[in-house]
Structures are given as structure tokens and as C-alpha cells.
Design an enzyme around this catalytic site. Sequence first.
Site, PDB file in Angstrom:
ATOM      1  N   GLU A   1      -1.852  -0.429  -8.958  1.00  0.00           N
ATOM      2  CA  GLU A   1      -3.313  -0.420  -8.867  1.00  0.00           C
ATOM      3  C   GLU A   1      -3.820   0.997  -8.563  1.00  0.00           C
ATOM      4  O   GLU A   1      -3.339   1.643  -7.637  1.00  0.00           O
ATOM      5  CB  GLU A   1      -3.735  -1.395  -7.765  1.00  0.00           C
ATOM      6  CG  GLU A   1      -5.216  -1.606  -7.607  1.00  0.00           C
ATOM      7  CD  GLU A   1      -5.526  -2.698  -6.595  1.00  0.00           C
ATOM      8  OE1 GLU A   1      -6.668  -2.737  -6.111  1.00  0.00           O
ATOM      9  OE2 GLU A   1      -4.626  -3.511  -6.289  1.00  0.00           O
TER      10      GLU A   1
ATOM     11  N   LYS B   1       0.841  -1.192   0.000  1.00  0.00           N
ATOM     12  CA  LYS B   1       0.000   0.000   0.000  1.00  0.00           C
ATOM     13  C   LYS B   1       0.882   1.251   0.000  1.00  0.00           C
ATOM     14  O   LYS B   1       1.822   1.371   0.800  1.00  0.00           O
ATOM     15  CB  LYS B   1      -0.909   0.016   1.229  1.00  0.00           C
ATOM     16  CG  LYS B   1      -1.984  -1.059   1.218  1.00  0.00           C
ATOM     17  CD  LYS B   1      -3.060  -0.776   0.203  1.00  0.00           C
ATOM     18  CE  LYS B   1      -4.222  -1.735   0.330  1.00  0.00           C
ATOM     19  NZ  LYS B   1      -5.290  -1.454  -0.658  1.00  0.00           N
TER      20      LYS B   1
ATOM     21  N   ASP C   1      -0.425  -0.668  -4.638  1.00  0.00           N
ATOM     22  CA  ASP C   1      -1.787  -0.140  -4.650  1.00  0.00           C
ATOM     23  C   ASP C   1      -1.772   1.262  -4.056  1.00  0.00           C
ATOM     24  O   ASP C   1      -1.550   1.442  -2.865  1.00  0.00           O
ATOM     25  CB  ASP C   1      -2.715  -1.040  -3.837  1.00  0.00           C
ATOM     26  CG  ASP C   1      -4.172  -0.609  -3.930  1.00  0.00           C
ATOM     27  OD1 ASP C   1      -4.465   0.373  -4.654  1.00  0.00           O
ATOM     28  OD2 ASP C   1      -5.020  -1.252  -3.288  1.00  0.00           O
TER      29      ASP C   1
ATOM     30  N   ASP D   1      -9.139  -0.229 -10.408  1.00  0.00           N
ATOM     31  CA  ASP D   1      -9.865  -0.815  -9.285  1.00  0.00           C
ATOM     32  C   ASP D   1     -11.083   0.045  -8.933  1.00  0.00           C
ATOM     33  O   ASP D   1     -12.194  -0.239  -9.350  1.00  0.00           O
ATOM     34  CB  ASP D   1      -8.946  -0.983  -8.080  1.00  0.00           C
ATOM     35  CG  ASP D   1      -9.665  -1.579  -6.873  1.00  0.00           C
ATOM     36  OD1 ASP D   1     -10.781  -2.103  -7.041  1.00  0.00           O
ATOM     37  OD2 ASP D   1      -9.128  -1.527  -5.754  1.00  0.00           O
TER      38      ASP D   1
ATOM     39  N   LYS E   1     -14.119  -6.890  -7.860  1.00  0.00           N
ATOM     40  CA  LYS E   1     -14.426  -7.136  -6.458  1.00  0.00           C
ATOM     41  C   LYS E   1     -15.935  -7.315  -6.336  1.00  0.00           C
ATOM     42  O   LYS E   1     -16.702  -6.501  -6.867  1.00  0.00           O
ATOM     43  CB  LYS E   1     -13.958  -5.983  -5.570  1.00  0.00           C
ATOM     44  CG  LYS E   1     -12.450  -5.858  -5.469  1.00  0.00           C
ATOM     45  CD  LYS E   1     -12.040  -4.695  -4.589  1.00  0.00           C
ATOM     46  CE  LYS E   1     -10.517  -4.597  -4.490  1.00  0.00           C
ATOM     47  NZ  LYS E   1     -10.091  -3.381  -3.743  1.00  0.00           N
TER      48      LYS E   1
END
Length: 360
Positions: free
Chosen positions: A218, A162, A190, A243, A267
Site C-alpha cells: 500500500e 506497517k 503499508d 491510498d 476511505k
Amino acid sequence: MKIKQIELLKQSTPLKKPFKTALRTAYTADEIIVRLTADTGEVGYGAAPPTAVITGDTLESISHNIEDFLLPRLVNQDMDELESLLHTVSSALVNNTSAKAAVDMALYDLWAQKHNAPLYQLLGGARSTLETDITISVNAPEEMADDAANAIDQGICMLKIKVGNDVHLDLERVKAVRERVGKNVLIRLDANQGWNRKEAVRIIRQMEDMDLRIELVEQPVKAHDLEGLKWITDRVDTPILADESMFSPRDALKILEMRAADLINIKLMKSGGIYQALKINAIAESYGVECMIGCMLESSIGITAAAHLAAAKKNITRVDLDSALLLAENRVVGGVQYNGSEMTLGKGNGLGIEGLIFPE
């Protein structure tokens, strides 16, 4: 087989460590659980966590929308009419994708049990095991490096790092992790919408020049900024994954027509469940674009449903289904099992979930 009883349960599970991204910090994994019981005795499970900063859904809104808009349409309905039931759930209200996803996966669970097979086999049966990454929360570089090393020691071979809350620190974070884990561990990044387009191109190019071996990045920019996403995709060699920009089949068409991203992240909490996720994957496959299956901060119920979808379809080539590993305890009996990075679906019918454990 008809739906006889419908129950909603609320559960909150502590995390091993605070989960930090560019968008939020969480200390527990909260969710609404849907339990559908058939007149033949089978039980189907679904669940939805609140992720207000991404989907706009809260525990209260999920519970209210399931109870008032979705479940009344399902009582006494026949599971032979799955397509009709899924369409009813999908069209009962606008948005509110998490609520829809919880009911959708419970319906698929019951349907597969009716046919005496694991769900992934009925949806395509591409494989029975998967390999997931594990998320390293955004923290100081040294702490992230320690967390990454601990994950590797536990048998994890892929990391999702992250970044995005401080562009000046992000390069140091990635460098620290790469130096600690060595060259052979796969690393994904991400940014959770945390950069602007120029920052993204600058830092990604720096990482490429430094040979930090980043598999993909991402969602580097805001969800609405598809032009910015495309601007970045066109200017870096590292694959860009959409995403938060990517909820529906319509979003997939727009992103793919624009060539705004190299990869699509599915997702269930964004798509509204497996029903719409299958359409997204089919659209991406028709464009020659591979998909990742991802998750929110959720328990093994939602993770198991997502894993069955991923195992069913060859075009879902990347798996980010680690959130159950982040929980301090597992309160789901059955479902997906982990061995380091490897996820095994097992041979139980439906999702293979046997029950729930509630703390005393």
C-alpha cells in the site's frame, strides 16, 4: 421524516498500544461525533477523526466546518430528498473531507432507518459479514513479530504490517513477522509514503525472491507522485494499492487511466463519505479494478459506516477496518461486531448504532 435536532460531541478513547506508522504516532483515538435526531425520533450517527498528516483535518477544523458550513443547511430538511442533501454536503466547501464524511454517514443512517432496513441492504446487499485484517504498528522486528503472533492467537487471520520509516529495517521486519506466523497467514504491507520509487522496487523484489508471500503493498511513495507509483507498479509482480494518492472520483479516474496502481483504497475520511465513495467504486469497477475499504484511527461509528459500504458492493473485495479493535474500550452501543477477523453487521436498521457510552 425531517431533521429536527443536530448535536456535535467530542470523544477521546485511549488505545491498547501506541499506533505507529511512517507518518505519525498516536496514543488516543479522537473524533467529532455528529448526532442527527429526526422529528419522528430516530437518531443518525456519524463521526470523523482528525488525521492532519493525510487529510489535513484537525479536531478544530472538523468541528468548525460542520457547525458553520454543513449543519445549517440540514435543519428542517426532509430525508426524502437524500440526494439533494448529500450533494449539498459535498459541495458546501472545498476539501475538508472528514467533516463531510461525518455528516454524510449520519444522513445515510437516518435515511436507512426511515426505510426500515440496514444500510448495506439498501446500497446493494452483497453480503452481511466481512473479514478484516489487523494492523501491526511499525516497531523493532522482534516486537512486531510478537504483536503479529498475539493477533493470530486472538483469531485474526490477516495482518497489515506497517513499514516505511527505515528502509534498511523494513525487510527484517517483514521477515520476522513471516517467520513467526508461518506461511499461511495473509500479510499486507503499508509503507505510508515512506519509500522512494527505487527503494520500493528493490525491497519488493527482494521480498518476492524470498517468497515472503506479500498480498499487496500500500502507497509505497508520496501521495503526489503518481508517476513514481506507476513506475513501481510496472516493475514488480506484487499488487500495488493506491491510498493517500486516492481521495476523489477524479483521483480514481487519473490513477486508473495511468494504470498507476493495481488496486484502489477507499476511505470515507478521504472521499468525504459514502456518497462519493460509491462513485469511486463504480469507476474502479468499470476499469476492472477491485477496491479495498480502509479506515483511519476511529471508533465503531465510522467503522460501521465503512463496513456497510463494503458489505453492499461486490467490487470491494478487501477489508481493512480494524481500528475499533485497537481501542482500549468500546464506547459505541450496537454497530458492527467482531469475532476475530470476522465482522458482522447485524440486522438493526440504518447503521444499527443504539447509542454512546461516555466515561464518568
